[in-house]
Design an enzyme around this catalytic site. Structure first.
Site, PDB file in Angstrom:
ATOM      1  N   TYR A 124      -0.740  -6.086  -1.585  1.00  0.00           N
ATOM      2  CA  TYR A 124      -1.706  -6.491  -0.517  1.00  0.00           C
ATOM      3  C   TYR A 124      -1.587  -5.426   0.585  1.00  0.00           C
ATOM      4  O   TYR A 124      -0.842  -4.497   0.729  1.00  0.00           O
ATOM      5  CB  TYR A 124      -1.427  -7.801   0.023  1.00  0.00           C
ATOM      6  CG  TYR A 124      -0.292  -8.392   0.345  1.00  0.00           C
ATOM      7  CD1 TYR A 124       0.876  -7.338   0.748  1.00  0.00           C
ATOM      8  CD2 TYR A 124       0.092  -9.660   0.700  1.00  0.00           C
ATOM      9  CE1 TYR A 124       1.989  -7.927   1.256  1.00  0.00           C
ATOM     10  CE2 TYR A 124       1.211 -10.209   1.368  1.00  0.00           C
ATOM     11  CZ  TYR A 124       2.277  -9.197   1.594  1.00  0.00           C
ATOM     12  OH  TYR A 124       3.421  -9.464   2.062  1.00  0.00           O
ATOM     13  N   GLU A 125      -2.749  -5.578   1.535  1.00  0.00           N
ATOM     14  CA  GLU A 125      -2.893  -4.660   2.626  1.00  0.00           C
ATOM     15  C   GLU A 125      -3.225  -3.125   1.937  1.00  0.00           C
ATOM     16  O   GLU A 125      -3.073  -2.184   2.417  1.00  0.00           O
ATOM     17  CB  GLU A 125      -1.786  -4.535   3.524  1.00  0.00           C
ATOM     18  CG  GLU A 125      -1.177  -5.657   4.178  1.00  0.00           C
ATOM     19  CD  GLU A 125      -2.364  -6.596   4.717  1.00  0.00           C
ATOM     20  OE1 GLU A 125      -3.513  -5.972   5.123  1.00  0.00           O
ATOM     21  OE2 GLU A 125      -2.381  -7.556   4.776  1.00  0.00           O
ATOM     22  N   GLY A 126      -3.862  -3.158   0.993  1.00  0.00           N
ATOM     23  CA  GLY A 126      -4.276  -1.994   0.103  1.00  0.00           C
ATOM     24  C   GLY A 126      -3.128  -1.709  -0.863  1.00  0.00           C
ATOM     25  O   GLY A 126      -2.095  -1.422  -0.516  1.00  0.00           O
TER      26      GLY A 126
END
Length: 596
Positions: A442-444
């Protein structure tokens, strides 16, 4: 269920001996009153809170998970979470690094960063609730209107209200340009926002009075793709002018995702049915504003894996010293026992030292980056601020990807130390592995971070930021290259620095001719850069330790041993990585998709 003891001694070493933060902060009038005594007191109190309040809830929270009531859309967090949050708020922890004009304590990001390592070691799932709130605070502080700041920031700073980021949708993933959520202007200046968001961490819960959702959506006639995205503030409860809670807004939790890990954090599917929201910044520039939140989150995710690496290492070390099995191949070490403690076996030490090195390297790295953020925000010299901003931009994707990759490796190795017991939930180790796995995603995803580093942060400016940082490494090499005691650290550092320069130029030339070359090289390239940074940091820490190892404090001998292990056992990974990065895209793209 094991234990957690905050690594205060190593934090003191990194902050006071390596970074010399007291001298650094004296150069920033904003932090004029922050000295070593203040820093140490905060760390000590943070250690107590995390080990005594949060750590005991980690396993039970994972076992219980969150509860969603489909009729009311309400989410209840595991037993003890709400009470722990109240202690967190009452202790002023939410306000630690926030601006005094909004009720904050005005302490350095650097110090807040160290506290967040403790939070994540003790309970990552719990820590995500206030962690996201701080990102919302930073976004509003930079891009909110004065009215928005006055109304919302004091509530976020106090912890009375919390925040989330509502970005992606089921069909989007990382490609936010595909999002479909709509924002329709209203006569009163607000917007009616409709759509569905997924993977919203802490999207609904019972810990704070109100939740402020930062939502990406499109206004009418917005351009296609990422250039047509706007950012909106959508409160769970609509606040009155005096800050009291008004009517319930039409943003609700449709369900909680069933996940591999972080069970105690509510990862929600959020539905917006003409929910009232207010634009942050200007129309169609929402990603610019949201990047403040996203970059804060990416640094925060790095801290999550650093925290898990540390606590997994601590518990594996305790187990290795206590568990007896077989005899040392070099001769009996514990004749009074039926077998030797497993810490005598070389490969057990390899696993322990891998986790230890990645914890100590990650702590130095994230503390260095946090100091650059403080310099970027508060140093009086514009040139220093600009240089710090360049370094933060360059290093943020490395913090997120390299530390989370290493956290996955370290928690897996720590679990392996336990043998079969590590796979059993009662020991707590398998939870660290499960929780660590999301941090790479997550978060890229880490591939996205690698593309960001190579494409946007290195090649887009023809390597200018990287060369500036490389000049600092070269200066260190030149200053210490004739010191025989430092040669075991300086020589491989200099060698890798030269190889990185050559590799970067080679990839840039190939990518100019074929865009797939960048995608093929990006992931191994980022790990090479991560190792370059760690070797630079470990070399500096080794220099300090060489000067002090003759004293009575055995800490420096341990630091040197860890540095030597890193250079001998972990840094050589770069040879393979460089070959992978140079291998190009041909072997990846040759096979037709139908033949997979």
């Amino acid at each position: 269920m094991g234990q957690y003891v905050a690594p205060i001694r190593d934090m003191h070493f990194v902050l006071h001996e390596f970074l010399k933060v007291e001298d650094e902060l004296k150069q920033m009038p904003y932090y004029a009153e922050v000295d070593a005594a203040v820093i140490n007191q905060v760390l000590e109190e943070g250690a107590k809170f995390t080990s005594e309040v949060l750590f005991p809830l980690n396993h039970s929270g994972d076992t219980e998970g969150c509860h969603h009531d489909r009729a009311s859309h309400a989410v209840t967090t595991p037993k003890g979470f709400k009470e722990a949050y109240r202690k967190y708020v009452d202790g002023g922890w939410a306000a630690l690094a926030c601006a005094p004009e909004y009720g904050g304590q005005g302490l350095p990001i650097l110090l807040n960063n160290s506290f967040y390592e403790m939070l994540n070691s003790s309970n990552q799932a719990w820590s995500m609730y206030p962690g996201l709130s701080h990102g919302a605070y930073e976004c509003l502080l930079e891009h909110g209107t004065e009215q928005q700041k006055k109304l919302y920031l004091p509530k976020l700073v106090s912890g009375q209200w919390s925040g989330t980021m509502c970005l992606t949708e089921a069909h989007c993933g990382t490609d936010l340009g595909l999002l479909r959520s709509k924002a329709t202007p209203q006569a009163d200046g607000s917007y009616a926002i409709s759509g569905s968001k997924i993977f919203i961490s802490a999207g609904e819960h019972d810990m704070a009075e109100n939740i402020l959702h930062l939502v990406l959506a499109r206004v009418p006639d917005a351009p296609e793709g990422s250039k047509g995205i706007s950012l909106f503030l959508v409160p769970k409860f609509l606040p009155n002018a005096d800050g009291t809670l008004g009517a319930r807004n039409t943003i609700t939790c449709a369900g909680i995702e069933e996940k591999m890990g972080i069970h105690a954090n509510a990862t929600c599917q959020m539905d917006l049915d003409a929910a009232r929201g207010w634009i942050i910044g200007v129309p169609n520039k929402g990603l610019n504003a949201m990047f403040v939140f996203m970059n804060a989150a990416r640094l925060g995710v790095g801290m999550q894996s650093l925290g898990l690496t540390e606590v997994a290492y601590q518990n594996a070390l305790l187990y290795a010293k206590d568990r007896i099995q077989m005899r040392s191949a070099a001769g009996v070490k514990a004749p009074e026992k039926a077998a030797d403690p497993i810490i005598v076996h070389p490969d057990v030490r390899r696993m322990l030292l891998t986790a230890r090195a990645y914890a100590e390297g990650g702590r130095a790295f994230t503390s260095y980056v946090a100091l650059q953020i403080d310099r970027e925000l508060h140093h009086p010299d514009p040139a220093v601020r600009a240089q710090a901003a360049d370094e933060v931009a360059l290093l943020t994707p490395v913090v997120k990807a390299f530390i989370t990759d290493n956290g996955w490796i370290a928690t897996s190795e720590a679990m392996q130390v336990f043998g079969g017991h590590g796979y059993i939930a009662d020991w707590g180790m398998e939870q660290y592995v499960r929780d660590a796995r999301i941090n790479l995603i997550y978060e890229g995803t880490n591939t996205i971070q690698s593309l960001d580093l190579l494409g946007r942060k290195v090649l887009m400016d023809n390597g200018a930021k990287l060369r500036k940082f490389g000049a600092k490494i070269q200066a260190f090499v030149e200053a210490n290259g004739t010191d025989e005691a430092m040669s075991e650290f300086v020589t491989p550092l200099a060698d890798l620095g030269a190889k990185v320069s050559k590799l970067t130029m080679e990839i840039g030339m190939k990518a100019f001719q074929n865009g797939d070359e960048m995608g093929a090289a990006a992931v191994p390239y980022l790990r090479v850069i991560g190792h370059l940074l760690y070797s630079y940091l470990f070399a500096q820490m080794a220099k300090i330790s060489l000067e002090k190892e003759a004293g009575s404090d055995s800490f420096y001998k341990g630091k040197l041993a860890t540095a030597r292990f890193y250079f001998a056992r972990l840094l050589p990974e770069t040879a393979m990585l460089i070959r992978q990065a140079r291998a190009g895209s041909a072997s990846l793209m040759a096979l037709d998709a139908d033949l997979f």
